[in-house]
Design a protein around this motif. Structure first.
Motif, PDB file in Angstrom:
ATOM      1  N   ASP A   1      70.143 125.279 127.987  1.00 48.13           N
ATOM      2  CA  ASP A   1      69.039 126.041 127.708  1.00 48.13           C
ATOM      3  C   ASP A   1      67.814 124.835 127.523  1.00 48.13           C
ATOM      4  O   ASP A   1      66.835 125.250 128.158  1.00 48.13           O
ATOM      5  CB  ASP A   1      69.053 126.563 126.353  1.00 48.13           C
ATOM      6  N   GLN A   2      68.156 123.774 127.081  1.00 48.56           N
ATOM      7  CA  GLN A   2      66.765 122.858 126.837  1.00 48.56           C
ATOM      8  C   GLN A   2      66.708 122.268 127.991  1.00 48.56           C
ATOM      9  O   GLN A   2      65.453 121.961 128.478  1.00 48.56           O
ATOM     10  CB  GLN A   2      67.293 121.531 125.830  1.00 48.56           C
ATOM     11  N   ARG A   3      67.712 121.981 128.937  1.00 47.21           N
ATOM     12  CA  ARG A   3      67.220 121.357 130.185  1.00 47.21           C
ATOM     13  C   ARG A   3      66.440 122.463 131.001  1.00 47.21           C
ATOM     14  O   ARG A   3      65.491 121.846 131.918  1.00 47.21           O
ATOM     15  CB  ARG A   3      68.656 121.023 131.022  1.00 47.21           C
TER      16      ARG A   3
ATOM     17  N   LEU B   1      64.500 124.658 130.050  1.00 49.57           N
ATOM     18  CA  LEU B   1      63.156 124.949 129.507  1.00 49.57           C
ATOM     19  C   LEU B   1      62.293 123.646 130.065  1.00 49.57           C
ATOM     20  O   LEU B   1      61.143 123.981 130.252  1.00 49.57           O
ATOM     21  CB  LEU B   1      63.034 124.899 127.874  1.00 49.57           C
ATOM     22  N   LEU B   2      62.798 122.418 130.107  1.00 54.56           N
ATOM     23  CA  LEU B   2      62.047 121.337 130.538  1.00 54.56           C
ATOM     24  C   LEU B   2      61.742 121.409 131.947  1.00 54.56           C
ATOM     25  O   LEU B   2      60.720 121.284 132.249  1.00 54.56           O
ATOM     26  CB  LEU B   2      63.039 120.202 130.225  1.00 54.56           C
TER      27      LEU B   2
ATOM     28  N   ALA C   1      73.381 124.858 124.376  1.00 51.73           N
ATOM     29  CA  ALA C   1      71.997 124.429 123.817  1.00 51.73           C
ATOM     30  C   ALA C   1      71.584 123.435 124.830  1.00 51.73           C
ATOM     31  O   ALA C   1      70.111 123.305 125.082  1.00 51.73           O
ATOM     32  CB  ALA C   1      72.204 124.015 122.325  1.00 51.73           C
ATOM     33  N   ALA C   2      72.216 122.394 125.203  1.00 53.90           N
ATOM     34  CA  ALA C   2      71.679 121.461 126.097  1.00 53.90           C
ATOM     35  C   ALA C   2      71.318 122.106 127.513  1.00 53.90           C
ATOM     36  O   ALA C   2      70.138 121.691 128.133  1.00 53.90           O
ATOM     37  CB  ALA C   2      72.759 120.306 126.303  1.00 53.90           C
TER      38      ALA C   2
END
Length: 185
Positions: free
Chosen positions: A61-63, A65-66, A58-59
């Motif tokens: 994927d979030q990174r 995305l950012l 999840a981290a």
């Protein structure tokens, strides 16, 4: 009898309060007497490892995305700057074309004006112009008329104009000067 009931009821309330206080004190002393659960470093490390493993995807994927959002923002900024540069380039090219058209018309008109002038009237005007412009005009006149204009001018200025005209016909004018060392091959 009324007094006795009142006293008894007060005593029961007081007794309940005392009993509640004693219960709380007993519980507090028992809680304090218990030893804390022993936590070993390996179990804490294992829990941390499991937690990190569980949130790693999840981290990541979030990174990603950012980073993608940042790249899209930068791309839009670059695209906007390119559009601005293209607009300015088109504007500059339009201005340059109009300027060159004007200069061509002005030069042709100016040469035509000097063609009709008498040498004694044209010479003082050519002397007052920038030497490069005067040389350009004289170069476009017929040779006989150019010679008459130069003969009517101040000899020093006529010599400077002749030098400019001769350097324009020199094939080495735009090349590297002879004293400049050449780059090794």
């Amino acid at each position: 009898m009324t007094e006795t009931l009142f006293t008894v009821s007060v005593s029961r309330t007081l007794a309940r309060r005392v009993l509640a206080a004693a219960t709380v004190l007993t519980l507090v002393s028992q809680v304090g007497a218990q030893q804390p659960a022993t936590v070993s470093e390996t179990s804490t490390g294992d829990e941390i490892q499991k937690f990190c493993t569980n949130i790693a995807d999840a981290a990541r994927d979030q990174r990603y995305l950012l980073q993608k959002q940042e790249l899209e923002k930068l791309q839009s900024d670059v695209d906007e700057r390119i559009r601005t540069l293209e607009d300015r380039t088109a504007e500059y090219q339009d201005w340059l074309k109009r300027r060159n058209d004007f200069l061509a018309r002005a030069e042709a008109g100016l040469v035509d004006i000097f063609k009709t002038m008498k040498p004694d009237a044209a010479a003082p005007q050519l002397e007052e112009m920038r030497m490069e412009i005067a040389a350009a005009i004289i170069m476009q006149l017929p040779a006989r008329q150019s010679a008459l204009f130069l003969s009517e001018m101040d000899p020093q200025k006529a010599g400077m104009i002749s030098t400019i005209i001769s350097s324009a016909s020199d094939p080495n004018t735009s090349k590297t000067p002879p004293n400049t060392p050449k780059a090794p091959s």
